[in-house]
Write a protein that holds these residues in place. Structure first.
Motif, PDB file in Angstrom:
ATOM      1  N   SER A   6      -1.331   7.800  10.739  1.00 56.39           N
ATOM      2  CA  SER A   6      -1.865   6.884  10.424  1.00 56.39           C
ATOM      3  C   SER A   6      -3.141   7.703   9.506  1.00 56.39           C
ATOM      4  O   SER A   6      -2.521   8.589   9.058  1.00 56.39           O
ATOM      5  CB  SER A   6      -3.279   6.450  11.465  1.00 56.39           C
ATOM      6  N   LYS A   7      -3.219   7.218   8.191  1.00 54.00           N
ATOM      7  CA  LYS A   7      -4.247   7.808   7.765  1.00 54.00           C
ATOM      8  C   LYS A   7      -5.696   9.130   8.072  1.00 54.00           C
ATOM      9  O   LYS A   7      -5.249   9.632   6.676  1.00 54.00           O
ATOM     10  CB  LYS A   7      -5.393   6.447   6.462  1.00 54.00           C
ATOM     11  N   GLU A   8      -5.864   8.799   9.040  1.00 56.80           N
ATOM     12  CA  GLU A   8      -6.118   9.625   9.284  1.00 56.80           C
ATOM     13  C   GLU A   8      -5.510  11.018   9.978  1.00 56.80           C
ATOM     14  O   GLU A   8      -6.424  12.159  10.710  1.00 56.80           O
ATOM     15  CB  GLU A   8      -7.586   9.007  10.460  1.00 56.80           C
ATOM     16  N   THR A   9      -4.355  10.900  10.685  1.00 56.08           N
ATOM     17  CA  THR A   9      -3.899  12.193  10.760  1.00 56.08           C
ATOM     18  C   THR A   9      -2.810  12.348   9.812  1.00 56.08           C
ATOM     19  O   THR A   9      -1.752  13.530  10.148  1.00 56.08           O
ATOM     20  CB  THR A   9      -3.085  11.486  12.117  1.00 56.08           C
ATOM     21  N   VAL A  10      -2.954  12.321   8.611  1.00 50.06           N
ATOM     22  CA  VAL A  10      -2.203  12.936   7.570  1.00 50.06           C
ATOM     23  C   VAL A  10      -1.565  14.191   7.439  1.00 50.06           C
ATOM     24  O   VAL A  10      -0.648  14.516   7.865  1.00 50.06           O
ATOM     25  CB  VAL A  10      -2.870  12.802   6.081  1.00 50.06           C
ATOM     26  N   LYS A  37     -13.401   2.358  13.368  1.00 56.03           N
ATOM     27  CA  LYS A  37     -12.387   1.354  13.450  1.00 56.03           C
ATOM     28  C   LYS A  37     -11.935   1.511  14.557  1.00 56.03           C
ATOM     29  O   LYS A  37     -11.909   2.423  15.520  1.00 56.03           O
ATOM     30  CB  LYS A  37     -11.019   2.122  12.628  1.00 56.03           C
ATOM     31  N   PRO A  53       1.955   7.246   5.720  1.00 55.99           N
ATOM     32  CA  PRO A  53       0.464   6.937   6.283  1.00 55.99           C
ATOM     33  C   PRO A  53      -0.234   5.489   6.160  1.00 55.99           C
ATOM     34  O   PRO A  53       0.338   4.803   5.225  1.00 55.99           O
ATOM     35  CB  PRO A  53      -0.594   7.504   5.628  1.00 55.99           C
ATOM     36  N   VAL A  54      -0.429   4.961   7.416  1.00 52.31           N
ATOM     37  CA  VAL A  54      -0.844   3.669   7.978  1.00 52.31           C
ATOM     38  C   VAL A  54      -1.966   3.855   7.601  1.00 52.31           C
ATOM     39  O   VAL A  54      -3.408   4.514   8.572  1.00 52.31           O
ATOM     40  CB  VAL A  54      -0.059   3.050   9.040  1.00 52.31           C
ATOM     41  N   GLU A  55      -3.081   2.684   7.089  1.00 60.51           N
ATOM     42  CA  GLU A  55      -3.948   2.298   7.035  1.00 60.51           C
ATOM     43  C   GLU A  55      -4.933   1.987   8.004  1.00 60.51           C
ATOM     44  O   GLU A  55      -3.819   1.523   9.536  1.00 60.51           O
ATOM     45  CB  GLU A  55      -4.248   1.088   5.916  1.00 60.51           C
ATOM     46  N   LEU A  56      -6.080   2.635   8.769  1.00 57.01           N
ATOM     47  CA  LEU A  56      -6.499   1.780   9.793  1.00 57.01           C
ATOM     48  C   LEU A  56      -7.336   0.596   9.630  1.00 57.01           C
ATOM     49  O   LEU A  56      -7.327   0.041   8.381  1.00 57.01           O
ATOM     50  CB  LEU A  56      -8.204   3.187   9.873  1.00 57.01           C
ATOM     51  N   TYR A 101       1.175  -1.111   0.457  1.00 61.25           N
ATOM     52  CA  TYR A 101      -0.060   0.220  -0.225  1.00 61.25           C
ATOM     53  C   TYR A 101       0.928   1.178   0.168  1.00 61.25           C
ATOM     54  O   TYR A 101       0.066   2.251   0.060  1.00 61.25           O
ATOM     55  CB  TYR A 101      -1.254   0.130   0.743  1.00 61.25           C
ATOM     56  N   SER A 102       1.897   1.406   0.518  1.00 56.42           N
ATOM     57  CA  SER A 102       3.312   2.236  -0.233  1.00 56.42           C
ATOM     58  C   SER A 102       4.317   2.069  -1.345  1.00 56.42           C
ATOM     59  O   SER A 102       5.034   0.854  -0.859  1.00 56.42           O
ATOM     60  CB  SER A 102       3.845   2.444   1.372  1.00 56.42           C
TER      61      SER A 102
END
Length: 531
Positions: free
Chosen positions: A265-269, A307, A291-294, A161-162
Motif C-alpha cells: 500500500s502507499k503507506e508501506t512502501v 482511510k 504501491p496501491v492507493e489507499l 496510476y502506475s
C-alpha cells in the motif's frame, strides 16, 4: 433451469421481497459502477461478482482492447470499482473477476452459484439465454435476470496510476488481512493481475498483533488465511497461490529467490524498500515495488482512520453483540440484568454512568464490598482473623490500601480474601435485584466472571483498554508502576474478558466516543429485550 428476464424502464424495480444471496454483474462500462450499485444493493444480500465484458458475444479476455491495451490500465478500473463499493455497497462482498480480463477463458467461474445475473444495458432474450448457457459455469437452478438502465458515459481513456506494464512470474505481498475489506481486495487483485504463475501472501500471526488497535478482536490466523485463499481462487483460479503465516514483517520475501514483484500500500512502501535492502545483503534479486492507493473511508469520523482499515472496522464492533446471548430460563425475565465487568482502570465506572443516564439501575459491587469491610459486618472479623491486626487502621476500620498491598502480591492471599468477601456481596446483589422495580439493572463488578456472578445475568458486557493505558491511569491514581503491574498481573487479560462477554466497550478514546458505544449497545438492547 428456470429463466426469467426483466427489462426495466425505470432504473430500479424490485424483483421480489427477498434478496438473493449472490449476484453477477456483467459490466460493459466500468464508469457506471457507482450508478448501478445503489440498485443492486436492493437485490443482492451477500456477494456480488463483477465481470467486465463489452458485449455478450465478445470473447472473455478481450475487454475494450482499444482502451485497456496494457496491464497498468486495468488497475485504476479495479480501484474505482472497489472504491465505489466502499461508498455504495458497504455490506456487499464485491469481487471483480480477473480471469475474464487476463485470459481467453471459455466460461466465467465463480465459487458461489449465481442467483441473479445483472446487465448494465439491454440485450435480447436470445442473447441472454445463449450467454448464460455457454459462458456461465455456476448458475443456480433457479435464477433471475435483471437489466438496469445505462447512463451516458464518455469512453475516454482512463489514466493509470502506475506506468509499470510488466508481468511477473511470482508476486508477493503481506498483511494482517483481518475481516477482508476492499483495501485488502485491491492489494490481492493487483498481485493476481500482475502474476503470470504464482502469488505468495504472508498473513501475520498473533505474535505480531500486540500493537494493533483492538487486537483482541482480530480473527484467528487460520480464518484470515482461508479468507485470502477463498478470495484469490474466486477472482483468478488459474494462478498458483501460496498463503503462509508469518511471524516477522518480512516473511518469505527475504528468502525466496524466485520472487520478482512486491505489492504494497502507499503507506508501506518503506517496508518494501527494507525488504529489498535485506535481499541485496543476501545476494537475492531486488523486487519491483508497486504501491496501491489507499481507499478513502466514506463514513469516517474521529477517532476512526480517514482511510479504510481493519482497525476502524474493529472499532465499529464496539457496542454491538459479538457473542450470541444464551437464554437462561433459571433467571427471571424481569428485571433484565446485565453484568458489566472488565479489568482495573478499563473504564467500567464511566460506562456505568452512561447506562445510568440512559435509564438503567446500577449496582456497584466494589461499594457493596467496601461496606462488607466495616466494623460490625460479617466480613470484618473474618478478615482480621485471616490477615492479622496489620490491616486495621487507626480509626478501627480495615485499611484497604494495606490489605490490597498484601493480596496483590500473593495469589493465595487474594483467593482467601475473595473466598471471604464474594459470598456476602452476592447475597446483597441478589436482594437488590429481587426488590427492584427497574426494567434494566447493570451490575458493575471487576470480578463478575471470576466470582461466577454472571449466572445472575442475562448477558455480560465488558470494558477493555490496552495494558499501557491501564498502567498510565493507575499511575495517575498515585500507584507506583510496580503496584500497577502487580494489580494487572493479578487479573485476567483482555482476551479473557472479550471471549466471555456479549458486548465490548473500549474507553481508550475521548468520553464522547465511549458514550456513542454505550448508546449503540443500549439501543440494540431495547430492541431485543421484552417490552
Amino acid at each position: 433451469m428456470h429463466f426469467m428476464a426483466h427489462y426495466l424502464s425505470e432504473f430500479h424495480k424490485p424483483l421480489s421481497k427477498m434478496l438473493v444471496k449472490t449476484g453477477l454483474l456483467i459490466c460493459s462500462n466500468p464508469k457506471q459502477i457507482g450508478h448501478l450499485l445503489g440498485s443492486i444493493n436492493k437485490e443482492v444480500k451477500n456477494t456480488l461478482y463483477v465481470q467486465f465484458l463489452s458485449n455478450l458475444e465478445d470473447p472473455l479476455g478481450n475487454f475494450c482492447p482499444n482502451i485497456y491495451n496494457s496491464w497498468s490500465k486495468f488497475s485504476p478500473t479495479i480501484f474505482t470499482t472497489y472504491s465505489q463499493a466502499a461508498t455504495d455497497s458497504i455490506n456487499l462482498d464485491i469481487r471483480v473477476l480477473l480471469s475474464g480480463l487476463k485470459y481467453e477463458i471459455a466460461k466465467i467461474q465463480t465459487r458461489k452459484p449465481i442467483d441473479l445475473i445483472i446487465f448494465d444495458k439491454p440485450y435480447s432474450n436470445c442473447q441472454i439465454e445463449s450467454f448464460i448457457n455457454t459462458k456461465l459455469q455456476n448458475v443456480a437452478k433457479e435464477y433471475n435476470v435483471l437489466t438496469l438502465n445505462s447512463v451516458e458515459c464518455n469512453d475516454q481513456e482512463i489514466e493509470p496510476y502506475s506506468t509499470n506494464d510488466k508481468k511477473y512470474n511470482h508476486c508477493v505481498l503481506g498483511g494482517t488481512f483481518d475481516r477482508l475489506h476492499v483495501a485488502h481486495k485491491l492489494l490481492l487483485s493487483e498481485a493476481a493481475l500482475r502474476a503470470a504463475k504464482k502469488v505468495t501472501v504472508g498473513v501475520t500471526e498473533e505474535v505480531m498483533l500486540d500493537s494493533k488497535i483492538l487486537n483482541e478482536f482480530i480473527e484467528d490466523c487460520v480464518k484470515r488465511m482461508n479468507a485470502v485463499k477463498d478470495f484469490l481462487y474466486d477472482i483468478c483460479p488459474e494462478l498458483e497461490y501460496n498463503i503462509v503465516p508469518i511471524q516477522d514483517p518480512f516473511g518469505p520475501a527475504i528468502v525466496d529467490p524466485t520472487m520478482e514483484l512486491i505489492v504494497v500500500s502507499k503507506e508501506t512502501v518503506r517496508g518494501g524498500e527494507k525488504i529489498n535492502t535485506i535481499r541485496k545483503e543476501r545476494n537475492l534479486g531486488v523486487l519491483d515495488i508497486i504501491p496501491v492507493e489507499l481507499v478513502d473511508e466514506p463514513n469516517s469520523k474521529p477517532p476512526e482512520e480517514a482511510k479504510i482499515s481493519s482497525s476502524s472496522l474493529r472499532m465499529r464492533l464496539l457496542g454491538t453483540v459479538l457473542k450470541p446471548i444464551e437464554v437462561n430460563n433459571e433467571i427471571p425475565k424481569e428485571p433484565y440484568v446485565i453484568g458489566l465487568t472488565g479489568g482495573i482502570a478499563s473504564g467500567k465506572t464511566g460506562v456505568t454512568s452512561h447506562v445510568k443516564n440512559l435509564g438503567a439501575e446500577t449496582i456497584n459491587c466494589d461499594l457493596i464490598g467496601h461496606d462488607c469491610y466495616k466494623p460490625g459486618k460479617p466480613c470484618y472479623e473474618e478478615l482480621i482473623r485471616e490477615f492479622g491486626q496489620q490491616i486495621i487502621a487507626e480509626n478501627g476500620e480495615i485499611d484497604r490500601k494495606v490489605l490490597g498491598s498484601i493480596v496483590f502480591k500473593c495469589k493465595e492471599d487474594l483467593e482467601k480474601l475473595n473466598k471471604i468477601v464474594w459470598p456476602h456481596i452476592a447475597i446483597e446483589v441478589k436482594n437488590i435485584i429481587k426488590n427492584s422495580s427497574a426494567k434494566v439493572i447493570v451490575i458493575e463488578a471487576a470480578v463478575l466472571l471470576l466470582a461466577g456472578w454472571d449466572n445472575m445475568c442475562h448477558e455480560v458486557w465488558t470494558t477493555i483498554v490496552p495494558r499501557k493505558e491501564a498502567v498510565k491511569r493507575l499511575l495517575e491514581r498515585n500507584l507506583t508502576e510496580e503496584q500497577a503491574n502487580s494489580r494487572l498481573n493479578a487479573q485476567p487479560n483482555n482476551q479473557f474478558y472479550v471471549q466471555n462477554a456479549n458486548v465490548v466497550f473500549c474507553s481508550l478514546w475521548n468520553v464522547e466516543y465511549t458514550k456513542e458505544q454505550v448508546k449503540k449497545a443500549w439501543d440494540l438492547l431495547m430492541k431485543r429485550i421484552p417490552s
